[in-house]
Design a protein around this motif. Structure first.
Motif, short mmCIF file in Angstrom:
data_model
loop_
_atom_site.label_atom_id
_atom_site.label_comp_id
_atom_site.label_asym_id
_atom_site.label_seq_id
_atom_site.Cartn_x
_atom_site.Cartn_y
_atom_site.Cartn_z
N VAL A 2 22.20 5.55 18.61
CA VAL A 2 22.56 6.52 19.64
C VAL A 2 22.27 7.72 19.14
O VAL A 2 22.64 7.94 17.91
N SER A 3 21.32 8.66 19.43
CA SER A 3 20.95 9.82 18.65
C SER A 3 22.33 10.75 18.81
O SER A 3 23.26 10.91 19.51
N ASN A 4 22.19 11.50 17.75
CA ASN A 4 22.82 12.96 17.36
C ASN A 4 22.20 14.12 18.01
O ASN A 4 21.11 13.91 17.77
N ILE A 5 22.93 14.98 18.87
CA ILE A 5 22.27 15.98 19.42
C ILE A 5 22.98 17.20 19.48
O ILE A 5 24.18 17.12 19.13
N VAL A 16 21.92 15.07 26.47
CA VAL A 16 20.66 13.99 26.85
C VAL A 16 21.14 13.14 25.41
O VAL A 16 20.39 13.60 24.42
N PHE A 17 21.19 11.85 25.44
CA PHE A 17 21.38 11.03 24.12
C PHE A 17 20.24 10.03 24.42
O PHE A 17 19.94 9.73 25.55
N THR A 18 19.44 9.49 23.38
CA THR A 18 18.67 8.46 23.21
C THR A 18 19.38 7.23 22.92
O THR A 18 19.96 7.21 21.72
N VAL A 19 19.62 6.19 23.56
CA VAL A 19 20.25 4.80 23.29
C VAL A 19 18.88 4.06 22.79
O VAL A 19 17.94 3.62 23.85
N ALA A 20 18.62 3.56 21.78
CA ALA A 20 17.44 2.86 21.28
C ALA A 20 17.66 1.95 20.65
O ALA A 20 18.73 1.55 19.74
N LEU A 21 16.59 0.80 20.75
CA LEU A 21 16.51 -0.46 19.91
C LEU A 21 15.57 -0.21 18.69
O LEU A 21 14.55 0.92 18.83
N SER A 22 15.71 -0.71 17.42
CA SER A 22 14.77 -0.43 16.37
C SER A 22 13.49 -0.99 16.55
O SER A 22 12.44 -0.54 15.89
N GLU A 23 13.51 -2.04 17.58
CA GLU A 23 12.14 -2.61 17.97
C GLU A 23 12.22 -3.06 19.14
O GLU A 23 13.44 -3.42 19.76
N ALA A 24 11.23 -3.54 19.81
CA ALA A 24 11.39 -4.07 21.29
C ALA A 24 11.82 -5.35 21.17
O ALA A 24 11.64 -6.21 20.37
#
Length: 364
Positions: A2-5, A16-24
């Motif tokens: 989860v991004s720090n903003i 607005v946070f980005t919740v992301a996976l390191s790869e698909a």
């Protein structure tokens, strides 16, 4: 992850946070979303989480978010509250915990940092000061537009040369000034030097930068060092000599107009003859006045004024005296030299020394 903003209260309506996976991933991934208060409070500083799956065009309310198979991220937002109160920097967190899908870690946390709206921050400014060189130090006031609340305001201050030079006129000084909660000002002090050299007034700057919990107003303080000290001991003294001439032997009365020390700037004078017991034209020619800047080697007719250029300490002034062959006793008239530009001890009174000329009758 989860991004720090960082967001600005009053400017950014959402975090607005980005919740992301390191790869698909070949599988869909669903996460539970949870907001946790820190120094920011959910009741007054931020609201309910929202999620989006189409690049931010359509937001869907909820406490979960899904990352589709083959995708790597989803955006999550929550409202930021502009409470109009100076609070300093605050923070809260968003955690995303895997409900299904395949990830190496079960959960991730991102932090949102909220800075205050600049419109509610106080403005800090620094004063201008004039100081006598003999004072040893100069103190400037850093003031806020209103009393500080929430968190103390700080600002960095640094001296800078103008016509005054660090090392010879003042000491280079830098630091952080703090205006405490409830206060409206603080002060900073800079050492100044008394170099015992006569100089015109000189300036240096104290500049403000890097405010925290405040914005900058007048960010440059101008310090004027008045060279003459508290009793003007370094300012030149203007004097006029008191000559004696013998009627019939001396063709001119010659006055010496002088400064007690050289000035770094031009000194402009007006000259005036005034009758006493000696009168014009019977005893002296009051309409003819000449001056010499080279010790009498050459003479120039006086007009509206005369100038002692910077570095010069004296000039001669003369007027013809008459030999009327009458036994009259001792007579006198005066020359007045009045400063119109440049520093002298008579700076405030705008007057000059007067000296009488004594005329002795010829013994022939």
């Amino acid at each position: 992850m989860v991004s720090n903003i960082s967001v600005t209260e009053g400017t950014s309506p959402y975090a607005v946070f980005t919740v992301a996976l390191s790869e698909a991933s070949p599988f869909a991934t669903k996460v539970a979303l949870a907001l946790t208060a820190g120094t920011a409070n959910s009741a007054t500083d931020f609201g309910t989480a929202r999620s989006v799956t189409d690049g931010g065009k359509t937001w869907t309310a909820g406490t979960t978010a899904s990352i589709a198979a083959g995708q790597t991220s989803v955006l999550v937002r929550n409202a930021i509250t502009d409470d109009g109160t100076l609070e300093g920097v605050e923070a809260f967190t968003l955690s995303a915990t895997r409900l299904w899908g395949v990830t190496k870690n079960l959960s991730a946390v991102g932090t949102a940092t909220i800075t205050d709206d600049a419109s509610v921050l106080p403005t800090v400014s620094i004063s201008d000061v004039t100081v006598d060189e003999a004072a040893g130090t100069v103190t400037l006031v850093i003031s806020a537009s209103r009393a500080i609340t929430g968190t103390a305001a700080t600002v960095t201050y640094t001296t800078a040369n103008d016509t005054a030079t660090a090392g010879s006129d003042f000491t280079t000084t830098t630091g952080t000034a703090t205006i405490a909660i409830g206060a409206t000002y603080t002060t900073v002090t800079v050492p100044i030097s008394n170099d015992a050299i006569f100089e015109r007034g000189e300036n240096f700057f104290v500049n403000l930068t890097s405010p925290a919990n405040a914005t900058l107003g007048d960010a440059q303080g101008v310090v004027t060092i008045r060279d003459d000290g508290t009793v003007y001991t370094l300012t030149p003294v203007l004097t006029v000599s008191n000559p004696t001439v013998v009627e019939g032997l001396n063709s001119h009365a010659v006055f010496n107009v002088s400064l007690s020390k050289a000035s770094p700037v031009d000194t402009t004078l007006t000259l005036a003859l005034t009758a006493g017991t000696a009168t014009t034209p019977a005893d002296y020619t009051g309409t003819t006045v000449e001056y010499s800047t080279n010790g009498g080697a050459s003479w120039t007719a006086y007009g509206a004024n005369v100038t002692l250029v910077a570095g010069m300490t004296s000039l001669l002034v003369r007027t013809p005296v008459a030999n009327d062959s009458n036994s009259e006793g001792i007579e006198a008239f005066t020359l007045t030299a009045t400063r119109t530009a440049g520093p002298t001890l008579r700076l405030h009174r705008r007057s000059a020394q007067r000296r009488s000329l004594t005329m002795r009758p010829s013994r022939s």
